[in-house]
Design a protein around this motif. Structure first.
Motif, mmCIF file in Angstrom:
data_model
loop_
_atom_site.group_PDB
_atom_site.id
_atom_site.type_symbol
_atom_site.label_atom_id
_atom_site.label_comp_id
_atom_site.label_asym_id
_atom_site.label_seq_id
_atom_site.Cartn_x
_atom_site.Cartn_y
_atom_site.Cartn_z
ATOM 1 N N GLU A 1 0.838 -1.213 0.000
ATOM 2 C CA GLU A 1 0.000 0.000 0.000
ATOM 3 C C GLU A 1 0.862 1.248 0.000
ATOM 4 O O GLU A 1 0.560 2.216 -0.697
ATOM 5 C CB GLU A 1 -0.934 -0.003 1.209
ATOM 6 C CG GLU A 1 -2.055 -1.002 1.100
ATOM 7 C CD GLU A 1 -3.002 -0.958 2.292
ATOM 8 O OE1 GLU A 1 -2.962 0.006 3.061
ATOM 9 O OE2 GLU A 1 -3.782 -1.907 2.431
ATOM 10 N N ASN B 1 2.123 1.805 -3.414
ATOM 11 C CA ASN B 1 1.061 2.347 -4.280
ATOM 12 C C ASN B 1 0.856 3.827 -4.020
ATOM 13 O O ASN B 1 0.653 4.606 -4.956
ATOM 14 C CB ASN B 1 -0.249 1.596 -4.071
ATOM 15 C CG ASN B 1 -0.220 0.203 -4.671
ATOM 16 O OD1 ASN B 1 0.589 -0.090 -5.531
ATOM 17 N ND2 ASN B 1 -1.106 -0.652 -4.194
ATOM 18 N N ASP C 1 -12.475 0.750 -11.313
ATOM 19 C CA ASP C 1 -11.850 -0.558 -11.539
ATOM 20 C C ASP C 1 -10.321 -0.442 -11.541
ATOM 21 O O ASP C 1 -9.625 -1.282 -10.971
ATOM 22 C CB ASP C 1 -12.326 -1.175 -12.857
ATOM 23 C CG ASP C 1 -13.786 -1.639 -12.796
ATOM 24 O OD1 ASP C 1 -14.320 -1.793 -11.674
ATOM 25 O OD2 ASP C 1 -14.379 -1.830 -13.881
ATOM 26 N N ASP C 2 -9.810 0.598 -12.192
ATOM 27 C CA ASP C 2 -8.350 0.808 -12.208
ATOM 28 C C ASP C 2 -7.818 1.018 -10.797
ATOM 29 O O ASP C 2 -6.774 0.478 -10.433
ATOM 30 C CB ASP C 2 -7.990 2.024 -13.070
ATOM 31 C CG ASP C 2 -8.171 1.771 -14.557
ATOM 32 O OD1 ASP C 2 -8.317 0.588 -14.954
ATOM 33 O OD2 ASP C 2 -8.163 2.756 -15.323
ATOM 34 N N ASP D 1 -9.165 -0.077 -7.986
ATOM 35 C CA ASP D 1 -9.242 -1.362 -7.274
ATOM 36 C C ASP D 1 -8.114 -2.292 -7.686
ATOM 37 O O ASP D 1 -7.548 -3.005 -6.867
ATOM 38 C CB ASP D 1 -10.590 -2.029 -7.506
ATOM 39 C CG ASP D 1 -11.728 -1.373 -6.743
ATOM 40 O OD1 ASP D 1 -11.457 -0.647 -5.760
ATOM 41 O OD2 ASP D 1 -12.900 -1.573 -7.137
ATOM 42 N N ASP D 2 -7.781 -2.289 -8.977
ATOM 43 C CA ASP D 2 -6.683 -3.135 -9.457
ATOM 44 C C ASP D 2 -5.363 -2.738 -8.795
ATOM 45 O O ASP D 2 -4.556 -3.587 -8.431
ATOM 46 C CB ASP D 2 -6.549 -3.041 -10.975
ATOM 47 C CG ASP D 2 -7.685 -3.753 -11.694
ATOM 48 O OD1 ASP D 2 -8.409 -4.558 -11.064
ATOM 49 O OD2 ASP D 2 -7.880 -3.469 -12.918
ATOM 50 N N HIS D 3 -5.147 -1.437 -8.629
ATOM 51 C CA HIS D 3 -3.922 -0.970 -7.989
ATOM 52 C C HIS D 3 -3.887 -1.371 -6.515
ATOM 53 O O HIS D 3 -2.833 -1.672 -5.973
ATOM 54 C CB HIS D 3 -3.784 0.559 -8.113
ATOM 55 C CG HIS D 3 -3.318 0.998 -9.448
ATOM 56 N ND1 HIS D 3 -2.026 0.833 -9.884
ATOM 57 C CD2 HIS D 3 -3.967 1.595 -10.470
ATOM 58 C CE1 HIS D 3 -1.890 1.307 -11.093
ATOM 59 N NE2 HIS D 3 -3.055 1.783 -11.481
ATOM 60 N N ARG D 4 -5.033 -1.367 -5.855
ATOM 61 C CA ARG D 4 -5.085 -1.738 -4.430
ATOM 62 C C ARG D 4 -4.794 -3.221 -4.235
ATOM 63 O O ARG D 4 -4.260 -3.617 -3.208
ATOM 64 C CB ARG D 4 -6.454 -1.391 -3.854
ATOM 65 C CG ARG D 4 -6.644 0.119 -3.731
ATOM 66 C CD ARG D 4 -7.960 0.485 -3.126
ATOM 67 N NE ARG D 4 -8.075 -0.096 -1.804
ATOM 68 C CZ ARG D 4 -9.239 -0.271 -1.180
ATOM 69 N NH1 ARG D 4 -10.351 0.099 -1.759
ATOM 70 N NH2 ARG D 4 -9.285 -0.803 0.021
ATOM 71 N N LYS D 5 -5.155 -4.064 -5.204
ATOM 72 C CA LYS D 5 -4.973 -5.505 -5.086
ATOM 73 C C LYS D 5 -3.516 -5.908 -5.307
ATOM 74 O O LYS D 5 -3.099 -6.963 -4.862
ATOM 75 C CB LYS D 5 -5.874 -6.239 -6.078
ATOM 76 C CG LYS D 5 -7.329 -6.145 -5.721
ATOM 77 C CD LYS D 5 -8.193 -6.814 -6.769
ATOM 78 C CE LYS D 5 -9.671 -6.590 -6.474
ATOM 79 N NZ LYS D 5 -10.514 -7.154 -7.527
ATOM 80 N N GLU D 6 -2.743 -5.102 -5.986
ATOM 81 C CA GLU D 6 -1.347 -5.450 -6.308
ATOM 82 C C GLU D 6 -0.479 -5.439 -5.094
ATOM 83 O O GLU D 6 -0.548 -4.962 -4.119
ATOM 84 C CB GLU D 6 -0.785 -4.470 -7.340
ATOM 85 C CG GLU D 6 -1.435 -4.629 -8.686
ATOM 86 C CD GLU D 6 -0.938 -3.603 -9.682
ATOM 87 O OE1 GLU D 6 -0.120 -2.740 -9.335
ATOM 88 O OE2 GLU D 6 -1.373 -3.654 -10.826
#
Length: 102
Positions: free
Chosen positions: A44, A47, A94-95, A97-102
């Protein structure tokens, strides 16, 4: 002086001789060990750092222009396709959320 016999305790060694001894001891001393401290950032935090870098690349917001567009939308002078706007918001979400999952 000739003919004088010294009796009694010996004199202490000169300070120069003591300094020489200290120098020799210093050569044998190991240098202090250095810790290899490291900083590890969580995913996090990484990010957030990337987001700050992205934000710094964005041009400043022209608040006067934004306000004029708001007024034009409110007055109906600038048409808004709400379906396109909603799709764009979902895409950005969506973009994110994708960054948070990485």
């Amino acid at each position: 002086m000739p003919g004088i016999n010294r009796t009694g305790p010996k004199k202490a060694a000169s300070p120069i001789a003591n300094q020489h001894a200290v120098k020799n001891d210093a050569k044998n001393v190991e240098p202090p060990k250095v810790n290899n401290d490291r900083l590890q950032l969580s995913g996090e935090a990484q990010n957030i750092e990337e987001l700050f870098q992205s934000l710094s690349a964005i041009d400043e917001i022209d608040s006067k222009k934004v306000e004029s567009i708001r007024r034009a939308i409110k007055k109906g002078e600038m048409p808004v396709d709400y379906q396109v706007l909603a799709n764009k918001i979902l895409e950005l979400s969506d973009d994110f959320d994708d960054h948070r999952k990485e």
